[in-house]
Design an enzyme around this catalytic site. Structure first.
Site, PDB file in Angstrom:
ATOM      1  N   GLU A 457       0.821  -1.217   0.000  1.00 55.88           N
ATOM      2  CA  GLU A 457       0.000   0.000   0.000  1.00 55.88           C
ATOM      3  C   GLU A 457       0.854   1.266   0.000  1.00 55.88           C
ATOM      4  OE1 GLU A 457      -3.551   0.143   2.297  1.00 55.88           O
ATOM      5  OE2 GLU A 457      -3.790  -2.017   2.328  1.00 55.88           O
ATOM      6  N   GLY A 458       1.856   1.260  -0.839  1.00 61.26           N
ATOM      7  CA  GLY A 458       2.755   2.404  -0.960  1.00 61.26           C
ATOM      8  C   GLY A 458       4.001   2.186  -0.130  1.00 61.26           C
TER       9      GLY A 458
END
Length: 784
Positions: A457-458
């Site tokens: 997620e990043g």
């Protein structure tokens, strides 16, 4: 005092004059506007959408240089267990405990899957539907409840945590609730709530890692077939959690409409398709293997897949709307689910490793008394408090129907990184018990799975060096969005809007410069003359550190204004942005710790650990700003670095007064974790302890009070020079037995697939036995 009056009165007066009465000079205004417009790079559609997505709140207060702890406490009035309803507490204590009881972490990793009874129970009891409203058959739980459930599951098995997290954060369920058509909601939500369908979300592709929304290799073209409007899509997705077992997937596509078939209803761009597992042309099933983790993760692929328009999330009207959907829901995954894993590590390891340090002896002394161990323990406790406090605050923010993009990025990057450091320190303390795999090891699988939280997620590197300040310096700045909008506009009033907000920005600069310089002096004085025991008074603890955070907020706001003078180059200066992100993160987390303290007053030892945490965070922010000034990039370089340093630390080192916690405070914090205390009780919530003899964490907690009592008995015996009573002797014997149990590690007669084969002999042994030239039946004993 004269200098302080000059800075704090004249500078804000100038700031107010600049902001309130910008001079009206159209010629100069138009020239400045055209020059600025030429310097500013073109805003992409993605960047424009990002600026409009999510919400701003306390993060904007920090960038304005005027955050308020009182307003934070009033706006979010509950922390910890007080955030949960009776129904949520019951679920946490009953259903969640039962799920933990049927999962063995070591077996899950060995089998590369959760047991069938766990999958059945999660479906039946609504673990995948905690965020689906009750009217659709879901639990309708708060964010705080979901976080607590994930925390407890993570204390037992990180794979169970990951499995439950996805459907309750970025799975299609939440997107359907917010954006689905009535028909989509009526079909999918009851099936998701019942557990019939397990959801996943396909975003990341081979050429779009942290830049997931670029959607390279995943696209769809609007076509019409037999009078039905739809999309022909090709996509390559990987790293998709739950994809190997999901019954429905939300697939992110770059939608194209070359023939104008949408006719103004919907738009090109990021669009989400809802595809069930048996959708023609959809390929799901192959697995990735993330390190040693067992949670389901794999690929989602398709070539020329026909997708009718009613299979697009939200229908045709929501074509091109996917980026907004994604960004606003991302706050849940980045800000809640992943930090819940860190909170789980913080609670479990501070509880378990603290007990281990008291029970484990070396050189006839509990290792809790060793300075090196105390140093690592204090770090664990401090970072644990920061993690728990910020998790509670973020849960409250999300439950207040906010979607703070910048704060969720801070939680993703900083809190998962602090969780990793807690686990590393725990591993170092546990030593051989931490690295020997097996059912007795309650830290090893955490250690091996934490890089996944850092990556997904990043990736944290990208989040720190680009996202936090890249979004924060524009989205949260009180005047930047109107300036950007005016520069990107062809409206005739755009130059005036630009001028008005430019002068407001000048006022903002001088306001925070004045505040930074004044508070730089007063902070140096107050810190220098502050007693080392001042923290024992809770009110003084709070007021002192709130003043330091306000000073640091103005430092950051002023520094951000100077950084903006780099113009379009700023978004490429990731070293500068990363250091400023460190400062921003430390400031926000500092306010979270003080907010948590205000709600949890009365816990034994909380003042000492809060003091330790605040000193750590203030020092982090100070050093990040120091390095930002020392390395201010060209072409402004050393000149603006000097101005940044002057504003943030007007008297040099005297106005950089923050130092790491003292050794005395470090020892006090370590003692709170290795002796009975309120802080141990705080960390010992939201974790699962089975109570079974085979559970090593249970053994540690059972041994903890016994070994403390035994050490007190031995101390008394030495002092009084006597033999133990019968009762004392029993306690001493039990302590010895328990100490022997807690130092044991797992050992296996056979390990690995090869050794399970009948008749298998380890090659090294076989080679020795068949050594050429060796005399049959010869041994040292026979020769001797």
């Amino acid at each position: 005092m004269a200098m302080r009056r000059t800075v704090t009165s004249a500078t804000p007066k100038l700031a107010a004059q600049l902001a309130a009465k910008p001079p009206s000079r159209p010629f100069v205004t138009n020239m400045a506007y055209k020059m600025a417009k030429g310097m500013m790079p073109k805003i992409s559609d993605t960047e424009r959408t990002a600026l409009a997505c999510g919400t701003v709140g306390f993060d904007k207060d920090i960038f304005a240089g005027n955050p308020s702890l009182a307003s934070l406490v009033d706006k979010y009035p509950a922390a910890g267990l007080d955030q949960l309803s009776d129904e949520e507490k019951s679920f946490l204590d009953n259903e969640c405990d039962h799920l933990c009881s049927i999962i063995d972490d070591y077996t899950v990793v060995q089998n590369a899957d959760l047991p069938p009874q766990a999958w059945d129970y999660m479906r039946k009891e609504g673990f995948f539907a905690m965020k689906i409203p009750k009217e659709w058959g879901g639990k309708g739980f708060s964010t705080a409840a979901v976080s607590a459930v994930l925390c407890k599951l993570g204390s037992r098995c990180s794979d169970a945590n990951a499995t439950v997290a996805v459907p309750n954060s970025l799975g299609p369920g939440e997107l359907l609730v917010r954006y689905g058509t009535p028909e989509q909601q009526q079909y999918f939500l009851p099936r998701l709530a019942s557990g019939q369908l397990i959801p996943c979300f396909g975003l990341t592709g081979p050429h779009s890692g942290s830049d997931a929304t670029s959607l390279i290799g995943s696209y769809g073209t609007v076509e019409e077939r037999d009078g039905v409007l739809g999309v022909v899509a090709t996509f390559r997705k990987r790293y998709i959690t739950l994809a190997p077992v999901a019954g429905v997937v939300g697939v992110g596509l770059d939608l194209r409409d070359p023939n104008g078939l949408l006719k103004g209803k919907g738009a090109e761009g990021f669009t989400v398709a809802l595809l069930e597992r048996d959708h023609e042309g959809l390929r799901m099933g192959p697995r990735h293997v993330p390190l040693t983790s067992a949670f389901m993760n794999g690929t989602v692929e398709g070539d020329d897949v026909w997708i009718p328009m009613d299979h697009l999330l939200g229908g045709q009207e929501r074509c091109g709307y996917g980026w907004k959907m994604f960004v606003e829901c991302l706050a849940e995954g980045r800000g809640v689910s992943l930090p819940a894993g860190s909170a789980s590590a913080a609670r479990t390891l501070n509880t378990g490793v603290g007990a281990y340090c008291r029970a484990r002896k070396q050189f006839k002394v509990p290792i809790a008394e060793f300075g090196g161990i105390q140093e690592a323990l204090a770090r664990m406790g401090t970072q644990g408090l920061i993690t728990v406090a910020s998790t509670d605050l973020m849960n409250a923010i999300i439950d207040n129907h906010e979607a703070p993009m910048v704060l969720s990025s801070i939680m993703k990057q900083s809190v998962t990184d602090r969780g990793r450091n807690i686990i590393i320190d725990g591993m170092d303390i546990m030593g051989g018990a931490g690295i020997s795999r097996g059912p007795k090891n309650f830290v090893g699988n955490m250690y091996m799975s934490v890089p996944i939280a850092i990556t997904v997620e990043g990736a944290n590197i990208m989040t720190r060096s680009f996202q936090i300040m890249g979004q924060g310096i524009t989205r949260c700045h009180p005047h930047m969005v109107p300036i950007i909008d005016s520069l990107d506009s062809d409206d005739k009033d755009a130059p005036k809007v630009f001028r008005d907000n430019l002068f407001k920005m000048f006022g903002h600069v001088f306001y925070n410069l004045g505040g930074s310089m004044a508070r730089g002096v007063t902070s140096g004085v107050s810190t220098m003359f502050r007693s080392s025991s001042a923290y024992k008074n809770g009110d003084k603890l709070t007021s002192h550190h709130e003043a330091q955070l306000l000073r640091l907020s103005q430092n950051l706001a002023y520094s951000a204004d100077l950084a903006l003078l780099l113009g379009g180059r700023l978004k490429f200066e990731e070293l500068l942005l990363g250091r400023m992100a460190d400062a921003m993160s430390a400031i926000y987390l500092g306010y979270a710790v003080l907010w948590h303290y205000q709600h949890q007053k009365g816990i034994e030892g909380l003042e000492a650990m809060t003091e330790h945490a605040m000193l750590t965070l203030e020092h982090e922010a100070q050093e990040a700003l120091r390095e930002a000034a020392a390395n201010f990039p060209a072409p402004l370089g050393s000149a603006f670095g000097f101005l940044m340093g002057l504003g943030t630390s007007p008297l040099g080192e005297f106005s950089r007064p923050y130092r790491p916690p003292s050794d005395a405070l470090t020892k006090e914090v370590a003692d709170l974790l290795t002796k009975p205390s309120g802080m141990r009780d705080l960390f010992n919530t939201h974790i699962y302890v089975s109570g079974e003899e085979s559970d090593h964490l249970s053994t540690l907690l059972r041994a903890f009070p016994v070994v403390i009592e035994a050490d007190q008995i031995q101390k008394a015996l030495r002092k009084e020079q006597r033999e133990p009573t019968s009762a004392e002797a029993q306690t001493l014997a039990l302590a010895t037995e328990l100490r022997d149990q807690i130092v044991q590690v797992d050992v296996f007669e056979k390990h690995g697939a090869l050794e399970q084969q009948e008749g298998y002999v380890r090659p090294a042994i076989a080679a020795t036995e068949s050594w050429e030239g060796a005399v049959e039946n010869e041994s040292f004993k026979a020769v001797a």
